[in-house]
Design a protein around this motif. Structure first.
Motif, PDB file in Angstrom:
ATOM      1  N   SER A  74      14.564  10.263   0.727  1.00 51.28           N
ATOM      2  CA  SER A  74      13.910   9.305  -0.168  1.00 51.28           C
ATOM      3  C   SER A  74      12.793   8.543   0.545  1.00 51.28           C
ATOM      4  CB  SER A  74      14.945   8.319  -0.727  1.00 51.28           C
ATOM      5  OG  SER A  74      15.640   7.674   0.329  1.00 51.28           O
ATOM      6  N   MET A  75      13.017   8.202   1.819  1.00 45.76           N
ATOM      7  CA  MET A  75      12.003   7.471   2.569  1.00 45.76           C
ATOM      8  C   MET A  75      10.797   8.356   2.902  1.00 45.76           C
ATOM      9  SD  MET A  75      13.101   4.386   2.722  1.00 45.76           S
ATOM     10  CE  MET A  75      14.247   4.357   1.332  1.00 45.76           C
ATOM     11  N   HIS A  76      11.036   9.659   3.081  1.00 46.47           N
ATOM     12  CA  HIS A  76       9.912  10.574   3.311  1.00 46.47           C
ATOM     13  C   HIS A  76       8.978  10.606   2.106  1.00 46.47           C
ATOM     14  CE1 HIS A  76      10.417  12.353   7.232  1.00 46.47           C
ATOM     15  NE2 HIS A  76      11.713  12.507   7.022  1.00 46.47           N
ATOM     16  N   LYS A  77       9.547  10.448   0.918  1.00 48.19           N
ATOM     17  CA  LYS A  77       8.699  10.424  -0.286  1.00 48.19           C
ATOM     18  C   LYS A  77       7.783   9.205  -0.257  1.00 48.19           C
ATOM     19  CE  LYS A  77      12.124  12.851  -3.119  1.00 48.19           C
ATOM     20  NZ  LYS A  77      13.092  12.753  -4.235  1.00 48.19           N
ATOM     21  N   ILE A  78       8.308   8.059   0.185  1.00 48.81           N
ATOM     22  CA  ILE A  78       7.486   6.851   0.289  1.00 48.81           C
ATOM     23  C   ILE A  78       6.420   7.031   1.364  1.00 48.81           C
ATOM     24  CG2 ILE A  78       7.511   4.376   0.792  1.00 48.81           C
ATOM     25  CD1 ILE A  78      10.390   4.300  -0.287  1.00 48.81           C
ATOM     26  N   LEU A  79       6.823   7.587   2.506  1.00 49.17           N
ATOM     27  CA  LEU A  79       5.882   7.826   3.596  1.00 49.17           C
ATOM     28  C   LEU A  79       4.750   8.759   3.155  1.00 49.17           C
ATOM     29  CD1 LEU A  79       8.542   8.224   6.411  1.00 49.17           C
ATOM     30  CD2 LEU A  79       6.735   6.501   6.432  1.00 49.17           C
ATOM     31  N   ASN A  80       5.113   9.817   2.447  1.00 53.02           N
ATOM     32  CA  ASN A  80       4.096  10.759   1.965  1.00 53.02           C
ATOM     33  C   ASN A  80       3.142  10.067   0.989  1.00 53.02           C
ATOM     34  OD1 ASN A  80       5.307  12.764   3.472  1.00 53.02           O
ATOM     35  ND2 ASN A  80       6.468  13.620   1.767  1.00 53.02           N
ATOM     36  N   HIS A  81       3.701   9.193   0.168  1.00 52.15           N
ATOM     37  CA  HIS A  81       2.876   8.450  -0.792  1.00 52.15           C
ATOM     38  C   HIS A  81       1.891   7.554  -0.059  1.00 52.15           C
ATOM     39  CE1 HIS A  81       2.003   5.474  -3.985  1.00 52.15           C
ATOM     40  NE2 HIS A  81       2.174   6.496  -4.802  1.00 52.15           N
ATOM     41  N   LEU A  82       2.352   6.868   0.991  1.00 50.88           N
ATOM     42  CA  LEU A  82       1.477   5.996   1.776  1.00 50.88           C
ATOM     43  C   LEU A  82       0.386   6.794   2.486  1.00 50.88           C
ATOM     44  CD1 LEU A  82       4.138   3.579   3.346  1.00 50.88           C
ATOM     45  CD2 LEU A  82       2.431   3.003   1.601  1.00 50.88           C
ATOM     46  N   GLU A  83       0.749   7.924   3.048  1.00 51.16           N
ATOM     47  CA  GLU A  83      -0.244   8.756   3.744  1.00 51.16           C
ATOM     48  C   GLU A  83      -1.298   9.271   2.769  1.00 51.16           C
ATOM     49  OE1 GLU A  83       1.809  11.797   5.949  1.00 51.16           O
ATOM     50  OE2 GLU A  83       2.023  10.494   7.711  1.00 51.16           O
ATOM     51  N   SER A  84      -0.846   9.631   1.581  1.00 50.46           N
ATOM     52  CA  SER A  84      -1.767  10.106   0.548  1.00 50.46           C
ATOM     53  C   SER A  84      -2.758   9.008   0.155  1.00 50.46           C
ATOM     54  CB  SER A  84      -0.982  10.576  -0.681  1.00 50.46           C
ATOM     55  OG  SER A  84      -1.850  10.926  -1.729  1.00 50.46           O
ATOM     56  N   GLN A  85      -2.248   7.783   0.007  1.00 47.49           N
ATOM     57  CA  GLN A  85      -3.117   6.653  -0.335  1.00 47.49           C
ATOM     58  C   GLN A  85      -4.125   6.371   0.760  1.00 47.49           C
ATOM     59  OE1 GLN A  85      -0.383   3.415  -1.276  1.00 47.49           O
ATOM     60  NE2 GLN A  85      -0.928   3.597  -3.428  1.00 47.49           N
ATOM     61  N   ASN A  86      -3.637   6.427   2.027  1.00 47.75           N
ATOM     62  CA  ASN A  86      -4.526   6.163   3.156  1.00 47.75           C
ATOM     63  C   ASN A  86      -5.642   7.196   3.261  1.00 47.75           C
ATOM     64  OD1 ASN A  86      -2.982   3.977   3.731  1.00 47.75           O
ATOM     65  ND2 ASN A  86      -2.109   4.748   5.625  1.00 47.75           N
ATOM     66  N   THR A  87      -5.294   8.451   2.936  1.00 50.88           N
ATOM     67  CA  THR A  87      -6.280   9.536   2.974  1.00 50.88           C
ATOM     68  C   THR A  87      -7.362   9.317   1.916  1.00 50.88           C
ATOM     69  OG1 THR A  87      -4.596  11.094   3.747  1.00 50.88           O
ATOM     70  CG2 THR A  87      -6.612  12.022   2.805  1.00 50.88           C
ATOM     71  N   GLN A  88      -6.919   8.863   0.734  1.00 50.35           N
ATOM     72  CA  GLN A  88      -7.858   8.620  -0.364  1.00 50.35           C
ATOM     73  C   GLN A  88      -8.783   7.445  -0.068  1.00 50.35           C
ATOM     74  OE1 GLN A  88      -5.484   8.142  -3.894  1.00 50.35           O
ATOM     75  NE2 GLN A  88      -4.655  10.209  -3.781  1.00 50.35           N
ATOM     76  N   ASN A  89      -8.217   6.467   0.671  1.00 56.45           N
ATOM     77  CA  ASN A  89      -9.023   5.288   1.008  1.00 56.45           C
ATOM     78  C   ASN A  89      -9.971   5.583   2.181  1.00 56.45           C
ATOM     79  OD1 ASN A  89      -7.719   3.862  -0.974  1.00 56.45           O
ATOM     80  ND2 ASN A  89      -6.169   2.996   0.396  1.00 56.45           N
TER      81      ASN A  89
END
Length: 352
Positions: free
Chosen positions: A337-352
């Motif tokens: 479950s925490m990997h899903k949050i981490l992946n979401h954060l990395e995705s956001q950082n990439t977009q920014n």
């Protein structure tokens, strides 16, 4: 009807010709066989193979694993789930190193006293590695043996396990490891839970359930208690250095793994204020929801992202908390479950 001699010959001949290629079948090393049996509990073979290769490459001997830190062991286990298996196995291997000079004992009584070794693990490792006459009774064997004997005993009961073990004893007096693996393989490939391939079964002539037309009714197993559901609230908190607050779990479930601060619904406000102080600005609603399934319960997780950064020196945290840069995520053991949050954060950082 089941005839001991011809039944055993038929199933062993079938296994010899049809067994799947698996790396742990290419060795008699009890340490490797033990690793595979622990990994295979509650996990599919195709998932285990890659983990088995990585684990044995990193920890090729009892000594290597016994000297490793638990965090690293859990990291190599990450994704397999049921993490208590890894912790118990690690402890057991340390016992083997300390008490048996690094050699897995070939005495069943000594072996079963090691941490986490139950009746099935004892029988599987002792029979496959040392050919000791112990029958394995797992889910596959319960199913195969129930159908062969048209036995409607409740397989959820310990008394049924004991009865099956007693009935199977004559079959493991010789070639115990081969017979046990053949029974499990038959259950995995032919005598499956649904739509069993009876017409291709090498022991069809021995099967009472096939003759009686009751195959689909067996095995009998009382239903498990309904899963408990817990509502969790998880908080993504960032500091002035673009690092995220994580906590190492102390609870029995997922013990030692890391997570973003997470609390049961209803207790979050109080616990967050104790952690961050009363001057916090919580978002009105969750950014997204996740679900984490366990054998006995389900977590419904609402994930909240704090809109403002927090000064790292203002956190009232104990030694179980730390700040983590996203690029260092692989240094920590996180549940799925925490990997899903981490992946979401990395995705956001990439977009920014």
């Amino acid at each position: 009807m089941l005839h001991q001699k011809t039944f055993k010959e038929d199933i062993l001949n079938w296994f010899e010709a049809n067994q799947r290629a698996m790396p742990w079948r290419e060795t008699t090393n009890p340490y490797y066989i033990w690793i595979s049996e622990i990994m295979l509990q509650q996990t599919q073979v195709k998932t285990v193979i890659d983990y088995y290769h990585r684990f044995t490459e990193r920890f090729p001997t009892v000594e290597d694993l016994s000297e490793a830190k638990q965090d690293e062991v859990l990291k190599y286990w990450e994704g397999l789930g049921y993490y208590s298996r890894a912790r118990n196995f690690h402890t057991a291997i340390q016992e083997v190193a300390a008490e048996y000079n690094g050699k897995v004992p070939d005495n069943p009584e000594k072996f079963e006293k090691l941490k986490g070794v139950g009746p099935y693990t004892k029988a599987a490792v002792m029979s496959i590695a040392f050919d000791l006459p112990l029958p394995t009774v797992d889910g596959n064997v319960f199913r195969v043996w129930s159908r062969l004997n048209n036995d409607f005993s409740d397989t959820a009961k310990q008394s049924t396990r004991k009865a099956f073990e007693s009935e199977l004893l004559p079959y493991v007096e010789t070639k115990a490891g081969q017979f046990n693996q053949a029974m499990m393989e038959l259950g995995a490939l032919i005598c499956t839970p649904k739509s069993p391939l009876c017409l291709f079964c090498p022991v069809q002539s021995h099967c009472d359930a096939f003759n009686e037309g009751t195959v689909e009714e067996l095995p009998v197993k009382t239903k498990k208690i309904k899963k408990k559901t817990i509502q969790q609230e998880c908080f993504v908190i960032k500091n002035e250095n673009n690092e995220y607050l994580i906590e190492q779990r102390q609870a029995k479930l997922l013990n030692g793994m890391w997570e973003f601060p997470m609390f049961e619904k209803g207790s979050s406000q109080e616990k967050l204020e104790a952690l961050l102080g009363s001057n916090i600005n919580l978002p009105a609603k969750a950014a997204y929801q996740l679900k984490h399934q366990f054998t006995h319960l389900t977590w419904n997780i609402n994930v909240y992202v704090l809109p403002k950064t927090v000064q790292s020196n203002q956190i009232n945290a104990n030694e179980h908390y730390c700040w983590m840069d996203l690029k260092d995520r692989n240094q920590f053991n996180f549940p799925a479950s925490m990997h899903k949050i981490l992946n979401h954060l990395e995705s956001q950082n990439t977009q920014n």
